[in-house]
Design an enzyme around this catalytic site. Sequence first.
Site, PDB file in Angstrom:
ATOM      1  N   TYR A 192     -40.974 -18.709  -3.206  1.00 33.51           N
ATOM      2  CA  TYR A 192     -39.973 -18.053  -4.062  1.00 33.51           C
ATOM      3  C   TYR A 192     -38.962 -19.069  -4.566  1.00 33.51           C
ATOM      4  O   TYR A 192     -38.608 -19.079  -5.755  1.00 33.51           O
ATOM      5  CB  TYR A 192     -39.279 -16.958  -3.250  1.00 33.51           C
ATOM      6  N   ASP A 250     -34.317 -17.350  13.391  1.00 32.87           N
ATOM      7  CA  ASP A 250     -32.994 -17.237  12.783  1.00 32.87           C
ATOM      8  C   ASP A 250     -33.010 -17.541  11.289  1.00 32.87           C
ATOM      9  O   ASP A 250     -32.135 -17.095  10.543  1.00 32.87           O
ATOM     10  CB  ASP A 250     -32.016 -18.212  13.452  1.00 32.87           C
ATOM     11  N   ARG A 305     -34.143  -2.006 -13.886  1.00 33.37           N
ATOM     12  CA  ARG A 305     -34.204  -1.013 -12.814  1.00 33.37           C
ATOM     13  C   ARG A 305     -33.911  -1.611 -11.442  1.00 33.37           C
ATOM     14  O   ARG A 305     -33.750  -0.880 -10.471  1.00 33.37           O
ATOM     15  CB  ARG A 305     -35.580  -0.329 -12.801  1.00 33.37           C
ATOM     16  N   SER A 342     -31.411 -17.942  -7.150  1.00 30.93           N
ATOM     17  CA  SER A 342     -31.057 -17.600  -5.776  1.00 30.93           C
ATOM     18  C   SER A 342     -30.564 -18.842  -5.057  1.00 30.93           C
ATOM     19  O   SER A 342     -30.967 -19.963  -5.377  1.00 30.93           O
ATOM     20  CB  SER A 342     -32.285 -17.029  -5.047  1.00 30.93           C
ATOM     21  N   SER A 343     -29.727 -18.643  -4.054  1.00 34.60           N
ATOM     22  CA  SER A 343     -29.219 -19.773  -3.267  1.00 34.60           C
ATOM     23  C   SER A 343     -30.304 -20.412  -2.401  1.00 34.60           C
ATOM     24  O   SER A 343     -30.100 -21.498  -1.865  1.00 34.60           O
ATOM     25  CB  SER A 343     -28.065 -19.327  -2.371  1.00 34.60           C
ATOM     26  N   CYS A 344     -31.480 -19.759  -2.296  1.00 32.79           N
ATOM     27  CA  CYS A 344     -32.560 -20.347  -1.488  1.00 32.79           C
ATOM     28  C   CYS A 344     -33.191 -21.555  -2.177  1.00 32.79           C
ATOM     29  O   CYS A 344     -34.071 -22.204  -1.610  1.00 32.79           O
ATOM     30  CB  CYS A 344     -33.622 -19.313  -1.174  1.00 32.79           C
ATOM     31  N   HIS A 351     -33.584  -7.060   2.425  1.00 26.26           N
ATOM     32  CA  HIS A 351     -32.685  -8.113   2.873  1.00 26.26           C
ATOM     33  C   HIS A 351     -31.805  -7.611   4.009  1.00 26.26           C
ATOM     34  O   HIS A 351     -31.827  -6.435   4.362  1.00 26.26           O
ATOM     35  CB  HIS A 351     -31.834  -8.600   1.691  1.00 26.26           C
ATOM     36  N   LYS A 354     -37.969 -20.281  -8.461  1.00 23.16           N
ATOM     37  CA  LYS A 354     -36.616 -20.211  -9.018  1.00 23.16           C
ATOM     38  C   LYS A 354     -36.143 -21.586  -9.501  1.00 23.16           C
ATOM     39  O   LYS A 354     -35.439 -21.687 -10.521  1.00 23.16           O
ATOM     40  CB  LYS A 354     -35.651 -19.630  -7.989  1.00 23.16           C
TER      41      LYS A 354
END
Length: 329
Positions: free
Chosen positions: A137, A279, A13, A108-110, A180, A141
């Site tokens: 987070y 930022d 979902r 994720s790219s984080c 986001h 990951k």
Amino acid sequence: MEASPRIYVAGHRGMVGSAIVRLLQRRGHTGILTRSHSELDLTDQVAVRAFFQAEKPDQVYVAAAKVGGIHANDTYPAEFIYQNLMIEANLIHEAWRAGVQKLLFLGSSCIYPKFAPQPMGEDALLTGTLEPTNEPYAIAKIAGIKLCESYNRQYGTDYRSAMPTNLYGPGDNYHPENSHVIPALLRRFHEAKESGARSVVIWGSGTPRREFLHVDDLAEACLHIMGLDKAAYDSCTEPMQSHLNVGTGEDITIRELAELIGQVTGFAGEIAFDTAKPDGTPRKLLNVQRLAACGWRARIPLREGLEQTYKAFLDETAQSSAGATPSRG
């Protein structure tokens, strides 16, 4: 005729999971397994074990996760690390117990250090300090990648990991605080246009650079990665760096993004920047050469994707308005 594999899409979902399901359906897959949160709590190991033992899927896409923007990550760190660790640990472990050989974990790219060299290659993992606002987070990951690698090393499974850049597209979360950057800006510019506001204020200086990938492109990449034979996947990865970056290989400043969203939504006012707000990471661009070597590149240009996403937002807004019932006093 070969039977369609039983494919479980965890998180069907959500924006990513729903895009994967749509693509599987378009490609003729009929054995798609899904469960809503009310039907299966993925943080409950006993329930997840019972599901896998009963359904015995052939493939698993781990697209379920607790996600959010900077504000949500910074406000609910315990929820982000706990829920994501539990979801991935239960899914990966119980998939192995049930004999599932092929699995794709979505990260994720984080996961990469805040000041990783740009563009960020897969080998940047675990080489520096993470961005503090989403560290819980990111750590969850990273653990998911290492779970897949560890089960592959010890049990000979074929569990793969894909690390997408910032995503946008149909089915996104447009909450004013917990979303986001693209859905948040689309909603704010749309509301500013509707109300006749003269300006929209953006957090930060507008100078950070970000890369954005349409979720339909990610779905294409996921099926491509899962469809690679093991030798081809192994040739693009390493045993202790088994993840693949998924992105466009191009980035844009937040200021440029805001101006583009202003054009797409038809907002004609001023765009201002609140430099007192943080930022975040100065730049986040993925090196996508490994995935390109495996035969896949993104195809949806940013402006085209934003126009599609804004239309989806308008459709969702219209449906919500039509579904609302008037209050009775």
